[in-house]
Design a protein around this motif. Structure first.
Motif, PDB file in Angstrom:
ATOM      1  N   ASN A 104     -35.572  -8.487  -7.759  1.00  0.00           N
ATOM      2  CA  ASN A 104     -36.899  -8.132  -8.289  1.00  0.00           C
ATOM      3  C   ASN A 104     -37.583  -7.104  -7.388  1.00  0.00           C
ATOM      4  OD1 ASN A 104     -39.084  -8.157  -9.989  1.00  0.00           O
ATOM      5  ND2 ASN A 104     -40.006 -10.000  -9.115  1.00  0.00           N
ATOM      6  N   SER A 105     -36.848  -6.027  -7.134  1.00  0.00           N
ATOM      7  CA  SER A 105     -37.326  -5.011  -6.201  1.00  0.00           C
ATOM      8  C   SER A 105     -37.020  -3.634  -6.794  1.00  0.00           C
ATOM      9  CB  SER A 105     -36.597  -5.186  -4.860  1.00  0.00           C
ATOM     10  OG  SER A 105     -36.833  -4.096  -4.017  1.00  0.00           O
ATOM     11  N   ALA A 106     -37.992  -2.732  -6.704  1.00  0.00           N
ATOM     12  CA  ALA A 106     -37.872  -1.446  -7.409  1.00  0.00           C
ATOM     13  C   ALA A 106     -36.680  -0.616  -6.924  1.00  0.00           C
ATOM     14  CB  ALA A 106     -39.165  -0.649  -7.229  1.00  0.00           C
ATOM     15  N   LEU A 107     -36.521  -0.485  -5.605  1.00  0.00           N
ATOM     16  CA  LEU A 107     -35.439   0.359  -5.100  1.00  0.00           C
ATOM     17  C   LEU A 107     -34.072  -0.250  -5.404  1.00  0.00           C
ATOM     18  CD1 LEU A 107     -36.921   1.523  -1.670  1.00  0.00           C
ATOM     19  CD2 LEU A 107     -36.801   2.791  -3.805  1.00  0.00           C
ATOM     20  N   ALA A 108     -33.995  -1.580  -5.353  1.00  0.00           N
ATOM     21  CA  ALA A 108     -32.728  -2.241  -5.670  1.00  0.00           C
ATOM     22  C   ALA A 108     -32.377  -2.020  -7.143  1.00  0.00           C
ATOM     23  CB  ALA A 108     -32.831  -3.732  -5.362  1.00  0.00           C
ATOM     24  N   LEU A 109     -33.354  -2.143  -8.004  1.00  0.00           N
ATOM     25  CA  LEU A 109     -33.100  -1.945  -9.434  1.00  0.00           C
ATOM     26  C   LEU A 109     -32.693  -0.498  -9.708  1.00  0.00           C
ATOM     27  CD1 LEU A 109     -33.138  -3.189 -12.247  1.00  0.00           C
ATOM     28  CD2 LEU A 109     -35.532  -2.534 -12.437  1.00  0.00           C
ATOM     29  N   HIS A 110     -33.323   0.411  -9.004  1.00  0.00           N
ATOM     30  CA  HIS A 110     -32.981   1.817  -9.156  1.00  0.00           C
ATOM     31  C   HIS A 110     -31.500   2.045  -8.805  1.00  0.00           C
ATOM     32  CE1 HIS A 110     -34.642   6.053  -9.122  1.00  0.00           C
ATOM     33  NE2 HIS A 110     -33.362   6.186  -8.913  1.00  0.00           N
ATOM     34  N   GLY A 111     -31.056   1.401  -7.734  1.00  0.00           N
ATOM     35  CA  GLY A 111     -29.647   1.495  -7.353  1.00  0.00           C
ATOM     36  C   GLY A 111     -28.742   0.943  -8.440  1.00  0.00           C
ATOM     37  N   ALA A 112     -29.175  -0.146  -9.069  1.00  0.00           N
ATOM     38  CA  ALA A 112     -28.378  -0.744 -10.142  1.00  0.00           C
ATOM     39  C   ALA A 112     -28.242   0.220 -11.316  1.00  0.00           C
ATOM     40  CB  ALA A 112     -29.038  -2.045 -10.596  1.00  0.00           C
TER      41      ALA A 112
ATOM     42  N   THR B 263     -37.267 -12.802  -2.004  1.00  0.00           N
ATOM     43  CA  THR B 263     -38.324 -11.891  -2.426  1.00  0.00           C
ATOM     44  C   THR B 263     -39.238 -12.644  -3.387  1.00  0.00           C
ATOM     45  OG1 THR B 263     -36.896 -11.137  -4.197  1.00  0.00           O
ATOM     46  CG2 THR B 263     -36.926  -9.811  -2.201  1.00  0.00           C
ATOM     47  N   GLU B 264     -40.188 -11.936  -3.942  1.00  0.00           N
ATOM     48  CA  GLU B 264     -41.115 -12.575  -4.870  1.00  0.00           C
ATOM     49  C   GLU B 264     -40.446 -12.731  -6.236  1.00  0.00           C
ATOM     50  OE1 GLU B 264     -44.851 -10.549  -4.898  1.00  0.00           O
ATOM     51  OE2 GLU B 264     -45.391 -11.442  -6.816  1.00  0.00           O
ATOM     52  N   ARG B 265     -40.254 -13.947  -6.654  1.00  0.00           N
ATOM     53  CA  ARG B 265     -39.660 -14.283  -7.955  1.00  0.00           C
ATOM     54  C   ARG B 265     -38.332 -13.561  -8.224  1.00  0.00           C
ATOM     55  NH1 ARG B 265     -44.850 -14.384  -7.936  1.00  0.00           N
ATOM     56  NH2 ARG B 265     -45.955 -16.174  -8.784  1.00  0.00           N
ATOM     57  N   PRO B 266     -37.344 -13.789  -7.373  1.00  0.00           N
ATOM     58  CA  PRO B 266     -36.030 -13.185  -7.636  1.00  0.00           C
ATOM     59  C   PRO B 266     -35.257 -14.005  -8.664  1.00  0.00           C
ATOM     60  CG  PRO B 266     -35.920 -14.529  -5.683  1.00  0.00           C
ATOM     61  CD  PRO B 266     -37.341 -14.623  -6.163  1.00  0.00           C
ATOM     62  N   ASP B 267     -34.173 -13.444  -9.162  1.00  0.00           N
ATOM     63  CA  ASP B 267     -33.211 -14.206  -9.953  1.00  0.00           C
ATOM     64  C   ASP B 267     -32.229 -14.804  -8.945  1.00  0.00           C
ATOM     65  OD1 ASP B 267     -31.048 -15.068 -11.402  1.00  0.00           O
ATOM     66  OD2 ASP B 267     -31.181 -13.476 -12.901  1.00  0.00           O
ATOM     67  N   VAL B 268     -32.533 -16.005  -8.509  1.00  0.00           N
ATOM     68  CA  VAL B 268     -31.822 -16.590  -7.368  1.00  0.00           C
ATOM     69  C   VAL B 268     -30.323 -16.707  -7.643  1.00  0.00           C
ATOM     70  CG1 VAL B 268     -31.632 -18.639  -5.920  1.00  0.00           C
ATOM     71  CG2 VAL B 268     -33.875 -17.840  -6.652  1.00  0.00           C
ATOM     72  N   PHE B 269     -29.987 -17.189  -8.855  1.00  0.00           N
ATOM     73  CA  PHE B 269     -28.563 -17.409  -9.149  1.00  0.00           C
ATOM     74  C   PHE B 269     -27.822 -16.072  -9.248  1.00  0.00           C
ATOM     75  CE2 PHE B 269     -30.640 -21.252 -10.882  1.00  0.00           C
ATOM     76  CZ  PHE B 269     -30.057 -22.159 -10.015  1.00  0.00           C
ATOM     77  N   GLY B 270     -28.452 -15.115  -9.884  1.00  0.00           N
ATOM     78  CA  GLY B 270     -27.821 -13.805 -10.003  1.00  0.00           C
ATOM     79  C   GLY B 270     -27.590 -13.178  -8.644  1.00  0.00           C
ATOM     80  N   TRP B 271     -28.567 -13.332  -7.768  1.00  0.00           N
ATOM     81  CA  TRP B 271     -28.483 -12.753  -6.427  1.00  0.00           C
ATOM     82  C   TRP B 271     -27.324 -13.365  -5.639  1.00  0.00           C
ATOM     83  CZ3 TRP B 271     -33.517 -12.193  -2.987  1.00  0.00           C
ATOM     84  CH2 TRP B 271     -33.329 -11.133  -2.089  1.00  0.00           C
ATOM     85  N   ALA B 272     -27.162 -14.687  -5.783  1.00  0.00           N
ATOM     86  CA  ALA B 272     -26.074 -15.362  -5.073  1.00  0.00           C
ATOM     87  C   ALA B 272     -24.724 -15.043  -5.711  1.00  0.00           C
ATOM     88  CB  ALA B 272     -26.315 -16.873  -5.083  1.00  0.00           C
ATOM     89  N   LEU B 273     -24.738 -14.867  -7.027  1.00  0.00           N
ATOM     90  CA  LEU B 273     -23.480 -14.670  -7.744  1.00  0.00           C
ATOM     91  C   LEU B 273     -22.881 -13.279  -7.512  1.00  0.00           C
ATOM     92  CD1 LEU B 273     -21.470 -15.806  -9.831  1.00  0.00           C
ATOM     93  CD2 LEU B 273     -22.942 -14.877 -11.631  1.00  0.00           C
ATOM     94  N   ALA B 274     -23.748 -12.268  -7.358  1.00  0.00           N
ATOM     95  CA  ALA B 274     -23.272 -10.884  -7.332  1.00  0.00           C
ATOM     96  C   ALA B 274     -22.184 -10.637  -6.273  1.00  0.00           C
ATOM     97  CB  ALA B 274     -24.445  -9.928  -7.145  1.00  0.00           C
TER      98      ALA B 274
ATOM     99  N   VAL C 255     -22.491  -5.118  -9.551  1.00  0.00           N
ATOM    100  CA  VAL C 255     -23.449  -4.231  -8.871  1.00  0.00           C
ATOM    101  C   VAL C 255     -24.803  -4.281  -9.582  1.00  0.00           C
ATOM    102  CG1 VAL C 255     -23.914  -1.861  -8.139  1.00  0.00           C
ATOM    103  CG2 VAL C 255     -21.589  -2.737  -8.062  1.00  0.00           C
ATOM    104  N   TYR C 256     -24.761  -4.287 -10.903  1.00  0.00           N
ATOM    105  CA  TYR C 256     -26.034  -4.325 -11.632  1.00  0.00           C
ATOM    106  C   TYR C 256     -26.782  -5.629 -11.325  1.00  0.00           C
ATOM    107  CZ  TYR C 256     -29.566  -3.564 -15.068  1.00  0.00           C
ATOM    108  OH  TYR C 256     -30.785  -3.365 -15.646  1.00  0.00           O
ATOM    109  N   LEU C 257     -26.020  -6.729 -11.317  1.00  0.00           N
ATOM    110  CA  LEU C 257     -26.630  -8.029 -11.014  1.00  0.00           C
ATOM    111  C   LEU C 257     -27.245  -8.015  -9.613  1.00  0.00           C
ATOM    112  CD1 LEU C 257     -26.793 -10.758 -12.489  1.00  0.00           C
ATOM    113  CD2 LEU C 257     -24.733 -11.458 -11.267  1.00  0.00           C
TER     114      LEU C 257
ATOM    115  N   VAL D 165     -31.267  -3.436  -0.465  1.00  0.00           N
ATOM    116  CA  VAL D 165     -32.487  -3.239   0.328  1.00  0.00           C
ATOM    117  C   VAL D 165     -33.152  -4.560   0.721  1.00  0.00           C
ATOM    118  CG1 VAL D 165     -34.013  -2.980  -1.683  1.00  0.00           C
ATOM    119  CG2 VAL D 165     -34.631  -1.900   0.458  1.00  0.00           C
ATOM    120  N   GLU D 166     -32.969  -5.597  -0.102  1.00  0.00           N
ATOM    121  CA  GLU D 166     -33.614  -6.877   0.206  1.00  0.00           C
ATOM    122  C   GLU D 166     -32.637  -7.887   0.805  1.00  0.00           C
ATOM    123  OE1 GLU D 166     -36.715  -7.015  -0.024  1.00  0.00           O
ATOM    124  OE2 GLU D 166     -37.336  -5.533  -1.506  1.00  0.00           O
ATOM    125  N   ASP D 167     -31.380  -7.493   0.993  1.00  0.00           N
ATOM    126  CA  ASP D 167     -30.375  -8.438   1.497  1.00  0.00           C
ATOM    127  C   ASP D 167     -30.548  -8.682   2.985  1.00  0.00           C
ATOM    128  OD1 ASP D 167     -29.179  -8.770  -0.901  1.00  0.00           O
ATOM    129  OD2 ASP D 167     -27.444  -7.514  -0.486  1.00  0.00           O
TER     130      ASP D 167
END
Lengths: 310, 442
Positions: free
Chosen positions: A128-136, A65-76, A120-122, A216-218
Motif C-alpha cells: 500500500n505504497s505509491a512507489l512500490a505500486l509504481h514499480g509493480a 505499512t498502513e493497511r497493507p495486504d499482509v498475505f500478499g506481501w508475505a506470499l510474493a 512482482v505485481y503482488l 521500498v517498504e521491505d
C-alpha cells in the motif's frame, strides 16, 4: 521414458542449488562492483559480506505499512522463490542428472517465467505504497513486452531437438551448440533474461529512481527473502541459458556437470557485469525495442532455425 | 546464548546500512561515505539500521525527519554529524549518537551498529505516535458513503480522482509529495507531483527550506569559493577546481540515479582527489561513459527545454546545453585574458546536459592551470556550477518555476532523470539568501 528424481531428493538438490547460487550471485555482484569501482578486490570480505548482511536482515524487525495486504506481501517472495525453483528443476546438470524431465519441460519453464509477473505485481501492490505500486506497474509493462521474444528465443532451441524436453534440447547439441546454430538466440535470450529477472539495466520495478520500487517498504526477513528470490531467478535464467544455448553438459575433458556449472557461471558473470556497466533503460525504450526489434528478430531466428532443419 | 544472539554475532561485520539525511554543508562528506566498504548508503529508511543526520537540517523539516526515523525497522539508532551546525533542536536529537569534530564518521557508524546488535545500546523508540493523521470521514464501517467519499481527504490524504490521460483513457490522478529526503534529489528538495499511472501530469517544487533560516548555516566546502567570490577576491584557480569538483559530484549522483553505484564510486574518488592536472583523467572518464553509452541510453531525448524558456535566466550548464552562451565568466576580464570561451551545445535534453558538464569539468581544470595567481574581483555575481549566483538569487529560484512545463507528460523515471540533470540545489539558494551574506555584500 522421462526421468524424475525422488521428491525429497529433488527438493534437497534444488534447495541446495538455489542456496549456493544465491550466495554466488551475491559474491560475484560484490566482486564485479569492486572491479568496476576501481577498488581493490577483497576476496575474504566479498565471501563473508553476503552472509553477514543476511544475518543483519534476519535480526531486523519486519516492519509494516498502513493497511497493507499482509498475505500478499508475505506470499510474493515465496512465490518468486517457488517459480525460480520450478524453473531450475527443469535444467539438467548432466546426463540423467535432473530434478524433473517432463516431456513438456520447456512449457513448464516458460509457465514459471510467465508467472513471475504475478509475484512482482503482488510484491508492489501489497505494501500500500505509491512507489512500490509504481514499480509493480512497470514490471507489468516490462513483462508484456518480454514474454513473446523470450518464448520465441527458447522455442527455437526446441526445433533441432524436435522435443520440448530440456534434456532432449541439451542432448541435441552434442555436435553443434545452439549458440552457433542460432546466433541470434543467445543475445535475445540474455536481453530478455535481464528483463525477466529485473536485473541491472532492466531492473525497472526495483529501480533507484523509485528508491527500490517494489522493495521500498521491505525490511528484515522480507527484504532478505526478496533479494534472495531475485538472485535465484537470475541463477535459473543463467542455468537455462547454459542448457538451451551453450550445450549444457557437453564439453571436452571435464565431466558434464562441471561444464554445466561453468557455463552457468559464465552467463551469471555476463548478466551481473551488465548490471554494473549499463545504465537503467527507459521503460518506453525497452517496450519499443522489445516489440519492434526483439520480436521480429526472434521470429526470424525461429524461421531460420526451422529452414535449416528442412 | 540464544539463536538471535548467534545471528547478531554473525551480523557484526556486515556493512552498516545507513539512510543519510544530508543537510546543508554535508553533501560531500556524506557522499564520501560511499567509498567505505564498511558503509552501505541505502535508498529507503526501511532498509536502514542507522539514520545519519549530517549538516544543517532546518527545523521546518523536523516532521519529515521524524517520519524517516520512524520508518526504520528496529533495532535502530540515529547518528548526528553536525559538521559545525547546530542539530540540538531536531526531534532525533534526544537519543542520537554524536560524531565529534575529531572522530571518523565511519568509525562512529560502525560502533553504533555494533552497540545495537550486542544490546549495549537500546533501539530508539518511535518519535511520532502510530495513528491515522485524520479520521476517515465516510459513514460506513469501511469508510464508504458520506460527504467525504469523493473529493474528501480520508486519513488526511486526497482521494485519487479520474481524469483523461494523454492516450484518451480515464485514469486515477494521484497527488504525491516526493521529498524532502528522497535520495535522488538534493536534500530539501520537495516535489509536489500529480501522477496518472506512471505519467507526471502536474509537478512543482516547494521553496528551498534553507531560505530565511536563522541563524544562518555554513554551506558545504564545494560552494564556499563561489559564495566568497560574491564579496571578496578569490583565486580563479580555486574557483575552477571547485567547479570541476561540483560537476563530478553531480556526475556521481547522476550515475547512482541510473543504477550504476560502482561507476559512481569511481567518479567520486576522482572528484575527491581532483587536482588541476587531472583534465585528461576527466576527459578519459567522459569518453568511457560515452563508450558505455550512459548519457545516450538513459538521458538522450529526455527532458528537453526550449531555448526561449532559458534566455536571460542565468541557468548555467542547462542554458549552455540548449545553445545559449549564457556564462557570467565571459564578461570577467580575468577569464577573458586566459582565453575562456563558454562551451555551448545544441541538444537541450538531459543527455546533452550530461556531456556538457563533463566537458566543462575538464575545461575548468585547464583554466585552473592557466589561471596562475589571478584573482577575480567581486562584482556581486558569479557563475556557479549551476548558473548565475547573486545575493538573493540562485539558479534554483529561477529554474523552479519552469518545472511544471518541463516535467509535465514525462514518465516518472524520465522526470527523475530530468530533475537530476538540472542539478537543483536548495542549499545554494539558501546560502545566497542568508542574512550574513547580505550583510557582507552590503
Amino acid at each position: 521414458m522421462r526421468e524424475f528424481a525422488q521428491p525429497e531428493v529433488a527438493l534437497a538438490a534444488i534447495g541446495l542449488a538455489m542456496l549456493v547460487g544465491v550466495y554466488l550471485v551475491a559474491v560475484l555482484d560484490h566482486l564485479a562492483g569492486a572491479v568496476v569501482a576501481g577498488e581493490g578486490v577483497g576476496w575474504r570480505y566479498a565471501f563473508s559480506t553476503p552472509i553477514r548482511s543476511a544475518a543483519l536482515l534476519l535480526v531486523q524487525e519486519r516492519r509494516s505499512t498502513e493497511r497493507p495486504d499482509v498475505f500478499g506481501w508475505a506470499l510474493a517472495p515465496a512465490l518468486l522463490v517457488a517459480l525460480a525453483a520450478v524453473a531450475l528443476a527443469m535444467v539438467p546438470l548432466g546426463p540423467g542428472m535432473v530434478a524433473a524431465d517432463p516431456a513438456t519441460g520447456f512449457v513448464v519453464f516458460s509457465a514459471a517465467i510467465a508467472l513471475v509477473m504475478i509475484a512482482v505485481y503482488l510484491h508492489g501492490w501489497s505494501p500500500n505504497s505509491a512507489l512500490a505500486l509504481h514499480g509493480a506497474y512497470r514490471y507489468g509493462a516490462q513483462a508484456l513486452s518480454f514474454q513473446i521474444p523470450f518464448l520465441l528465443a527458447m522455442l527455437a532451441t526446441a526445433l533441432p531437438a524436435e522435443s520440448l524436453s530440456i534434456v532432449d534440447i541439451v542432448a541435441a547439441q552434442e555436435a553443434l551448440w545452439n549458440v552457433v546454430r542460432q546466433p541470434l538466440g543467445l543475445p535475445i535470450y540474455l536481453v530478455v533474461g535481464l528483463a525477466v529477472s529485473f536485473w541491472g539495466p532492466l531492473n525497472l520495478p526495483d529501480a533507484t529512481d523509485l528508491a527500490d520500487g517494489t522493495s521500498v517498504e521491505d525490511s528484515g526477513i522480507a527484504r532478505l527473502l526478496w533479494k534472495a528470490a531475485r538472485a535465484a531467478l537470475l541463477v535459473a535464467v543463467a542455468a537455462m541459458g547454459a542448457a538451451g544455448f551453450l550445450g549444457g553438459w557437453w564439453g571436452p575433458w571435464l565431466p558434464g556437470p562441471i561444464w554445466t556449472l561453468l557455463k552457468t557461471l559464465g552467463l551469471l558473470l555476463v548478466l551481473i557485469g551488465a548490471g554494473h556497466l549499463l545504465p537503467r533503460v527507459r521503460i518506453q525504450r525497452f517496450v519499443m525495442v522489445a516489440w519492434v526489434i526483439l520480436i521480429p528478430l526472434a521470429l526470424a531466428n525461429v524461421f531460420l532455425s526451422g529452414a535449416l532443419l528442412l | 546464548m540464544g539463536l538471535r544472539d548467534v545471528i547478531a554475532r554473525v551480523a557484526l561485520g556486515a556493512p552498516v546500512p545507513v539512510f543519510a539525511v544530508s543537510g546543508a554543508g554535508a553533501r560531500e562528506e556524506v557522499a564520501g561515505l560511499r567509498l567505505s566498504p564498511r558503509i552501505e548508503l541505502v535508498d529507503t529508511p526501511a532498509a536502514a539500521s542507522i539514520l545519519l543526520v549530517a549538516g544543517f537540517v532546518p527545523s521546518k523539516l523536523s516532521a519529515a525527519l521524524a517520519a524517516v526515523h520512524d520508518a526504520m525497522p528496529e533495532p535502530r539508532c540515529t547518528v548526528h554529524w553536525p559538521l559545525g551546525a547546530d542539530q540540538g533542536q531536531l526531534p532525533t536529537a534526544p537519543h542520537a549518537v554524536l560524531v565529534g569534530p575529531d572522530q571518523q564518521a565511519v568509525e562512529v557508524l560502525t560502533h553504533a551498529l555494533r552497540a545495537l546488535l550486542t544490546g549495549t545500546r537500546p533501539s530508539e523508540p518511535a518519535i511520532q505516535p502510530d495513528l491515522d493523521p485524520n479520521p476517515w470521514r465516510g459513514l460506513g464501517p469501511y469508510g464508504q458513503g458520506g460527504s467525504g467519499m469523493t473529493g474528501g481527504t480520508p486519513y488526511g490524504r486526497p482521494l485519487a480522482e479520474l481524469a483523461p490521460d494523454r492516450d484518451g483513457l480515464r485514469l486515477d490522478l494521484l497527488p504525491l509529495r516526493i521529498g524532502p529526503f528522497f535520495p535522488r534529489f538534493a536534500a530539501g528538495l520537495t516535489l509536489e507531483v500529480t501522477m496518472a499511472g506512471d505519467i507526471v501530469v502536474e509537478a512543482g517544487a516547494a521553496d528551498s527550506p534553507f531560505v530565511a533560516e536563522t541563524p544562518t548555516f555554513t554551506a558545504r566546502p564545494g560552494l564556499q569559493p563561489f559564495l566568497r567570490a560574491l564579496s571578496e577576491p578569490v583565486p580563479l584557480a580555486e574557483l575552477e577546481l571547485a567547479r570541476a569538483r561540483e560537476h563530478l559530484h553531480w556526475a556521481s549522483a547522476a550515475l547512482i540515479s541510473q543504477g550504476l553505484p560502482a561507476l559512481a564510486a569511481r567518479v567520486l574518488r576522482l572528484a575527491m582527489r581532483l587536482t588541476p592536472g587531472d583534465a585528461s583523467a576527466v576527459d578519459s572518464l567522459a569518453g568511457r561513459l560515452r563508450h558505455l553509452r550512459v548519457p545516450q541510453w538513459s538521458s538522450s531525448g529526455v527532458g528537453p527545454i526550449g531555448r526561449e524558456l532559458l534566455v536571460g535566466l542565468g541557468a548555467g550548464p542547462v542554458a549552455r546545453a540548449a545553445g545559449l552562451a549564457d556564462d557570467a565568466r565571459a564578461d570577467d576580464p580575468s577569464y577573458v585574458t586566459i582565453g575562456f570561451e563558454p562551451i555551448v551545445t545544441h541538444g537541450s535534453d538531459a543527455g546533452t546536459r550530461w556531456q556538457l558538464r563533463l566537458a566543462e569539468a575538464a575545461q575548468s581544470l585547464n583554466l585552473a592551470v592557466r589561471a596562475g595567481e589571478r584573482r577575480i574581483r567581486p562584482v556581486g555575481r558569479i557563475e556557479s556550477p549551476r548558473g548565475r549566483l547573486e545575493v538573493g538569487s540562485a539558479p534554483f529560484d529561477r529554474l523552479r518555476p519552469l518545472l511544471p512545463a518541463i516535467l509535465s507528460e514525462l514518465e516518472w523515471g524520465d522526470a527523475v532523470t530530468t530533475l537530476v540533470s538540472l542539478d537543483l540545489d536548495p542549499e545554494e539558494a539558501g546560502a545566497v539568501s542568508s542574512s550574513t551574506l547580505r550583510m557582507e555584500a552590503a
